[in-house]
Design an enzyme around this catalytic site. Sequence first.
Site, short mmCIF file in Angstrom:
data_model
loop_
_atom_site.label_atom_id
_atom_site.label_comp_id
_atom_site.label_asym_id
_atom_site.label_seq_id
_atom_site.Cartn_x
_atom_site.Cartn_y
_atom_site.Cartn_z
N SER A 1 -1.52 5.54 -2.11
CA SER A 1 -2.98 5.51 -2.04
C SER A 1 -3.58 6.27 -3.21
O SER A 1 -2.87 6.87 -4.00
CB SER A 1 -3.45 6.11 -0.73
OG SER A 1 -3.17 7.50 -0.71
N LYS A 2 -4.88 6.25 -3.28
CA LYS A 2 -5.59 6.83 -4.42
C LYS A 2 -5.21 8.26 -4.73
O LYS A 2 -5.21 8.67 -5.88
CB LYS A 2 -7.10 6.73 -4.19
CG LYS A 2 -7.63 5.37 -4.56
CD LYS A 2 -9.11 5.27 -4.34
CE LYS A 2 -9.57 3.82 -4.47
NZ LYS A 2 -10.69 3.51 -3.60
N ARG A 3 -4.90 9.02 -3.69
CA ARG A 3 -4.61 10.43 -3.97
C ARG A 3 -3.27 10.61 -4.69
O ARG A 3 -2.96 11.69 -5.17
CB ARG A 3 -4.67 11.26 -2.68
CG ARG A 3 -3.53 11.08 -1.77
CD ARG A 3 -3.80 11.62 -0.38
NE ARG A 3 -2.98 10.89 0.57
CZ ARG A 3 -1.70 11.17 0.75
NH1 ARG A 3 -1.14 12.13 0.08
NH2 ARG A 3 -0.98 10.46 1.60
N HIS A 4 -2.46 9.55 -4.75
CA HIS A 4 -1.20 9.62 -5.50
C HIS A 4 -1.42 9.39 -6.99
O HIS A 4 -0.54 9.62 -7.80
CB HIS A 4 -0.21 8.59 -4.99
CG HIS A 4 0.27 8.86 -3.60
ND1 HIS A 4 -0.08 8.08 -2.52
CD2 HIS A 4 1.06 9.84 -3.10
CE1 HIS A 4 0.48 8.57 -1.44
NE2 HIS A 4 1.16 9.64 -1.76
N GLY A 5 -2.61 8.87 -7.35
CA GLY A 5 -2.87 8.53 -8.75
C GLY A 5 -3.45 7.14 -8.82
O GLY A 5 -4.00 6.65 -7.84
#
Length: 500
Positions: free
Chosen positions: A253-257
């Site tokens: 998801s977005k928080r991974h990059g």
Amino acid sequence: MEKVRVRFAPSPTGFLHVGNARTALFNWLFARQKGGVFVLRIEDTDIERSAEKYEKRLIEDLRWLGLDWDEGPDVGGKLGPYKQSLRIETYKKYTQKLLETGKAYYCFCSPEELENERKEALESGEMPIYKGKCRSIPWDEALQRIEAGEQATVRLLTPDKGNISFHDIVRGTLTFDLKLIGDPILVRSSGLPAYNFAVVIDDSLMQITHVIRGEDHISNTPRQLLTYQALSLSPPRFAHLSMVMGKDNTRLSKRHGAIGVDQFEKDGILSSALFNYLALLGWAPPEGKDIWAKKELAELFNLEKVSRSSSIFDYDKLHWINRQHIKNLSSRQKAQLAYPHLREAAFLPEKMSDAHWRWLEMVVEGLIERVDRFSDLPTQVALLFDFYPSEMKDEIREELKTDCAPRIIKLFSEKISHVENFDYDKFAMMTQEIKKETGCKGKGLYHPLRVVLTARGSGLDLDKFIPMVEEGAKLKLPKPLKSCSQRVAEILGFLSESDL
RNA sequence: GCCCCUGUCGUCUAGCUUGGUCUAGGACAUCGCCCUUUCAAGGCGGCAACACGGGUUCAAAUCCCGUCGGGGGCGCCA
């Protein structure tokens, strides 16, 4: 042998996620390897979430990645239309057929009722499936209720006993207990088909031979198989790909990059590099190297060798692969790809002259090996422009407290103030002279010169740095670049007697 | 909760079908050394894995069973 036909069938609800991109890529690779056909189909039956702009974006992202399709909404084809919202009449025809033959029935249960049933099942530790309450409603009665305007869905009548199994190309034989499969909704009360129904009709009519999709569809497969049976259609072969996860082994998801294909593009990742990386995520070519061209991958791809376990998206490896792909580019290509990033960072003018381009090529060629993405280039280029003698660190001043440094600096500043058209050759001559005159050499000789030119203790090789700065100083740039002589003159004022 | 899938270095993987050639190979990351006026890049090298427990067998990463871990599904989403 029949011609291979595969499809990628995204719903237009947002940008193209790398997980989906990999699914698309594997389909493409398989089609190209087999000399088959790759179809793009837009699954937009969820009118709440689907949007035209997302469809456009999806297509752009797919094209950027380097995929092309033989049939699709934008390129046409014999078995279209390739958008589910344009195929509603077709689904209705098949619904009618199923209803008339008693293979499907109207269900009048309300969403609330179903929700309660689900909750109860969950509480008593059972798998929440539809119990089949409306199965027993006589056909005539059902018709009357429909004509009276009552809302209803259409459900497939499924067997309660026995097993259903199928052969999955990547996982082998998969078996499911039929008593754990409820009658799936084929048509929603809105009249629009549900996913499980639309895919079956479309895959069948579009003569898809291999369905290659994500693992999250495994449990849908028995329902779809049952639908094929009810319609007396022969099902395609299936291959379920494992998921792509983030570093902490949760769904990417977005928080991974970055996760959107367009985001990778903005970050300066080459499409050939992302293609290369994605192809190697869950599959390995027979020869164990890491850098591959699209064409080579298409020749070697083997669906049966695809990994069954999920894999974690590794940005480090992607960046390394990107670096390798950048190396294979020409200077001209590198400069062109670097331009938008440097333009945005306001290092370059909007209108580039030939001289600007020549300078850019030199700069990029010299700096690119220090980064693995084009988006990191501005930070490196900034080091050319930034020259802050007043903010020079104390440790750098300390390093100048040698016998050699003051003498070198003095000689160099004299020489550079008398020379015109300074360049690296002249610099080399000067350093040789200084070497003779002072007897200083090696680090003791070069370090003071570096400090005088950059106000920093480390950085680019001076044989690269000097031409970049000198050529750049001759150009009209949004932010002027100081020449070497300017730098020397400027820094002298900041080096007090105590420093020297 | 129930069902399904899955488990080799930190990560991606090779090997598993057809047990012995595996003191388990490669790559990324990491660490060290070399190169070098500095920093990178590059070259060389090191550390590092068969989830666990039982079988079967002369022999198991490879075959069987169980346990545990991870993921997915259980929608009038796709």
